[in-house]
Design a protein around this motif. Structure first.
Motif, PDB file in Angstrom:
ATOM      1  N   GLN A 111     -51.715  13.868   1.795  1.00  0.00           N
ATOM      2  CA  GLN A 111     -51.350  14.861   2.729  1.00  0.00           C
ATOM      3  C   GLN A 111     -52.036  14.675   4.264  1.00  0.00           C
ATOM      4  O   GLN A 111     -51.755  15.413   5.112  1.00  0.00           O
ATOM      5  CB  GLN A 111     -51.422  16.241   2.191  1.00  0.00           C
ATOM      6  N   GLU A 112     -52.993  13.872   4.102  1.00  0.00           N
ATOM      7  CA  GLU A 112     -53.572  13.565   5.444  1.00  0.00           C
ATOM      8  C   GLU A 112     -53.161  12.785   6.296  1.00  0.00           C
ATOM      9  O   GLU A 112     -51.889  12.034   5.997  1.00  0.00           O
ATOM     10  CB  GLU A 112     -55.155  13.103   5.059  1.00  0.00           C
ATOM     11  N   PRO A 113     -53.374  13.008   7.637  1.00  0.00           N
ATOM     12  CA  PRO A 113     -52.673  11.971   8.697  1.00  0.00           C
ATOM     13  C   PRO A 113     -52.551  10.668   8.107  1.00  0.00           C
ATOM     14  O   PRO A 113     -53.567   9.818   8.138  1.00  0.00           O
ATOM     15  CB  PRO A 113     -53.541  12.203   9.986  1.00  0.00           C
ATOM     16  N   ASP A 114     -51.232  10.075   8.216  1.00  0.00           N
ATOM     17  CA  ASP A 114     -50.867   8.648   8.166  1.00  0.00           C
ATOM     18  C   ASP A 114     -51.228   8.053   6.663  1.00  0.00           C
ATOM     19  O   ASP A 114     -50.812   6.992   6.349  1.00  0.00           O
ATOM     20  CB  ASP A 114     -51.733   8.030   9.070  1.00  0.00           C
ATOM     21  N   ALA A 115     -51.698   9.042   5.782  1.00  0.00           N
ATOM     22  CA  ALA A 115     -51.962   8.582   4.384  1.00  0.00           C
ATOM     23  C   ALA A 115     -50.624   7.992   3.654  1.00  0.00           C
ATOM     24  O   ALA A 115     -50.625   7.031   3.055  1.00  0.00           O
ATOM     25  CB  ALA A 115     -52.680   9.619   3.745  1.00  0.00           C
ATOM     26  N   LEU A 116     -49.680   8.944   3.900  1.00  0.00           N
ATOM     27  CA  LEU A 116     -48.459   8.510   3.182  1.00  0.00           C
ATOM     28  C   LEU A 116     -47.743   7.317   3.529  1.00  0.00           C
ATOM     29  O   LEU A 116     -47.495   6.393   2.800  1.00  0.00           O
ATOM     30  CB  LEU A 116     -47.617   9.726   3.222  1.00  0.00           C
ATOM     31  N   SER A 117     -47.592   7.065   4.903  1.00  0.00           N
ATOM     32  CA  SER A 117     -47.151   5.869   5.497  1.00  0.00           C
ATOM     33  C   SER A 117     -47.866   4.588   5.103  1.00  0.00           C
ATOM     34  O   SER A 117     -47.478   3.747   4.786  1.00  0.00           O
ATOM     35  CB  SER A 117     -46.781   6.044   6.913  1.00  0.00           C
ATOM     36  N   VAL A 118     -49.173   4.864   5.155  1.00  0.00           N
ATOM     37  CA  VAL A 118     -50.172   3.760   4.983  1.00  0.00           C
ATOM     38  C   VAL A 118     -50.036   3.206   3.696  1.00  0.00           C
ATOM     39  O   VAL A 118     -49.982   2.099   3.133  1.00  0.00           O
ATOM     40  CB  VAL A 118     -51.434   4.096   5.467  1.00  0.00           C
ATOM     41  N   ALA A 119     -50.101   4.160   2.769  1.00  0.00           N
ATOM     42  CA  ALA A 119     -49.858   3.788   0.986  1.00  0.00           C
ATOM     43  C   ALA A 119     -48.563   3.241   0.968  1.00  0.00           C
ATOM     44  O   ALA A 119     -48.827   2.191   0.141  1.00  0.00           O
ATOM     45  CB  ALA A 119     -50.162   5.262   0.355  1.00  0.00           C
ATOM     46  N   ALA A 120     -47.625   3.667   1.345  1.00  0.00           N
ATOM     47  CA  ALA A 120     -46.314   2.867   1.197  1.00  0.00           C
ATOM     48  C   ALA A 120     -46.151   1.466   1.731  1.00  0.00           C
ATOM     49  O   ALA A 120     -45.859   0.609   0.985  1.00  0.00           O
ATOM     50  CB  ALA A 120     -45.189   3.808   2.293  1.00  0.00           C
ATOM     51  N   LYS A 121     -47.074   1.248   2.825  1.00  0.00           N
ATOM     52  CA  LYS A 121     -47.005  -0.073   3.307  1.00  0.00           C
ATOM     53  C   LYS A 121     -47.987  -1.074   2.573  1.00  0.00           C
ATOM     54  O   LYS A 121     -47.584  -2.194   2.482  1.00  0.00           O
ATOM     55  CB  LYS A 121     -47.631  -0.078   4.886  1.00  0.00           C
ATOM     56  N   LEU A 122     -48.920  -0.490   1.943  1.00  0.00           N
ATOM     57  CA  LEU A 122     -49.770  -1.330   0.936  1.00  0.00           C
ATOM     58  C   LEU A 122     -49.204  -1.614  -0.291  1.00  0.00           C
ATOM     59  O   LEU A 122     -49.484  -2.742  -0.983  1.00  0.00           O
ATOM     60  CB  LEU A 122     -51.380  -0.457   0.896  1.00  0.00           C
ATOM     61  N   CYS A 145     -43.321  10.897  -1.504  1.00  0.00           N
ATOM     62  CA  CYS A 145     -43.430   9.544  -1.698  1.00  0.00           C
ATOM     63  C   CYS A 145     -42.247   8.724  -1.606  1.00  0.00           C
ATOM     64  O   CYS A 145     -42.315   7.603  -1.013  1.00  0.00           O
ATOM     65  CB  CYS A 145     -44.227   9.394  -2.941  1.00  0.00           C
ATOM     66  N   GLU A 146     -41.246   9.038  -2.378  1.00  0.00           N
ATOM     67  CA  GLU A 146     -40.113   8.304  -2.541  1.00  0.00           C
ATOM     68  C   GLU A 146     -39.343   8.204  -1.202  1.00  0.00           C
ATOM     69  O   GLU A 146     -38.676   7.164  -0.876  1.00  0.00           O
ATOM     70  CB  GLU A 146     -39.138   9.053  -3.573  1.00  0.00           C
ATOM     71  N   ALA A 147     -39.302   9.314  -0.434  1.00  0.00           N
ATOM     72  CA  ALA A 147     -38.736   9.306   0.953  1.00  0.00           C
ATOM     73  C   ALA A 147     -39.374   8.449   1.884  1.00  0.00           C
ATOM     74  O   ALA A 147     -38.700   7.555   2.607  1.00  0.00           O
ATOM     75  CB  ALA A 147     -38.788  10.682   1.316  1.00  0.00           C
ATOM     76  N   GLN A 148     -40.874   8.105   1.570  1.00  0.00           N
ATOM     77  CA  GLN A 148     -41.460   7.165   2.489  1.00  0.00           C
ATOM     78  C   GLN A 148     -41.218   5.681   1.919  1.00  0.00           C
ATOM     79  O   GLN A 148     -41.657   4.741   2.418  1.00  0.00           O
ATOM     80  CB  GLN A 148     -43.037   7.526   2.482  1.00  0.00           C
ATOM     81  N   GLY A 149     -40.779   5.413   0.642  1.00  0.00           N
ATOM     82  CA  GLY A 149     -40.511   4.256   0.287  1.00  0.00           C
ATOM     83  C   GLY A 149     -41.338   3.711  -0.857  1.00  0.00           C
ATOM     84  O   GLY A 149     -41.238   2.480  -1.475  1.00  0.00           O
ATOM     85  N   ILE A 150     -42.073   4.454  -1.401  1.00  0.00           N
ATOM     86  CA  ILE A 150     -43.145   4.546  -2.720  1.00  0.00           C
ATOM     87  C   ILE A 150     -42.115   4.559  -3.835  1.00  0.00           C
ATOM     88  O   ILE A 150     -41.637   6.059  -4.086  1.00  0.00           O
ATOM     89  CB  ILE A 150     -44.341   5.347  -2.761  1.00  0.00           C
ATOM     90  N   ASP A 151     -42.141   3.829  -4.550  1.00  0.00           N
ATOM     91  CA  ASP A 151     -41.192   3.585  -5.702  1.00  0.00           C
ATOM     92  C   ASP A 151     -41.989   4.535  -6.976  1.00  0.00           C
ATOM     93  O   ASP A 151     -43.026   4.650  -6.963  1.00  0.00           O
ATOM     94  CB  ASP A 151     -41.103   2.474  -6.315  1.00  0.00           C
TER      95      ASP A 151
END
Length: 261
Positions: free
Chosen positions: A104-115, A155-161
């Protein structure tokens, strides 16, 4: 999962591994005792803990991630809420993001998805500095289930399976003593998600308050809580006392697999 805190103020082992050499030796020890994961953290999240800067956290954890990656065949978990720490840790060899703030911190969700590595979403009511100031729930399990549903959807909306998600109900994070033991009693209710449960009870205040025991006197209580967690569906136990926990699991395993002994 063996805990490797490289902080001066963690509630149990604060300062004990607050040097690179000592931390490396402790990682070696936990692997030799049977840890399958090493969870590396550079920010204390005990009640009342102060935050640390990005630079401090990177200086504490990245050399250790590199050391464990180079020397041991185990999973490395990075215990952080900061997007840049996640990024640099995974690039240095970490396999799992373990975030007490559930991305929930800034950019954490998008970065985790990319990783594209597994992520553990933990429930916490409030923030570490204030979380133990009168936490309140309607139904503690259903409230946490609602939180997990929201974070899984994000998470799923961001692309994390979904297959990349683990859950941690967050014992001791914005919960009273009664909340914690109700949560332990009802832990099996989280199996409805059909996702791995990562459970951290080791040496926590819920053990100390119940038994009136200091941090270094909580081993028996921690093992009892860990055993109950496994019986109720826990998949990963995050612990300080690796050997003793491995021994406990071995005895449990023998009681259900005695025909193959």
């Amino acid at each position: 999962m063996g805990i490797l805190n490289v902080t001066p103020d963690s509630f149990s082992d604060g300062g004990h591994h607050n040097s690179f050499e000592r931390a490396c030796r402790h990682a070696d020890l936990m692997v030799s005792q049977g840890a399958s994961f090493i969870d590396i953290g550079g920010e204390s999240t005990r009640p009342g803990a102060a935050g640390v800067t990005l630079e401090q956290e990177l200086e504490r954890v990245i050399p250790l991630v590199e050391y464990v990656s180079a020397n041991h065949d185990v999973w490395i978990s990075i215990d952080t809420s900061k997007a840049q720490v996640m990024q640099e840790a995974v690039e240095s060899g970490a396999h799992l993001i373990n975030d007490v703030r559930a991305l929930q911190e800034p950019d954490a969700l998008s970065v985790a998805a990319k990783l594209n590595v597994p992520v553990c979403l933990m429930h916490m009511q409030g923030q570490p500095r204030t979380m133990q100031q009168s936490p309140v729930y309607g139904d503690i399990v259903e409230d946490i289930v609602q939180f997990f549903n929201m974070r899984i959807n994000a998470c799923e909306a961001q692309g994390i399976d979904r297959s990349q998600i683990l859950l941690d109900p967050g014992f001791g994070f914005g919960k009273t003593l009664a909340h914690n033991y109700e949560l332990l009693n009802r832990l099996a209710e989280f199996n409805r998600f059909e996702l791995p449960l990562l459970i951290g009870l080791s040496r926590k205040s819920m053990i100390g308050q119940l038994l009136q025991a200091d941090v270094d006197e909580r081993l028996a209580g921690s093992l009892a809580a860990a055993m109950l967690s496994v019986q109720k569906g826990a998949h990963i136990l995050r612990v300080h006392d690796v050997k003793e926990t491995v021994d406990m699991i071995e005895v449990m395993h023998a009681t259900t697999h005695f025909k193959t002994l």
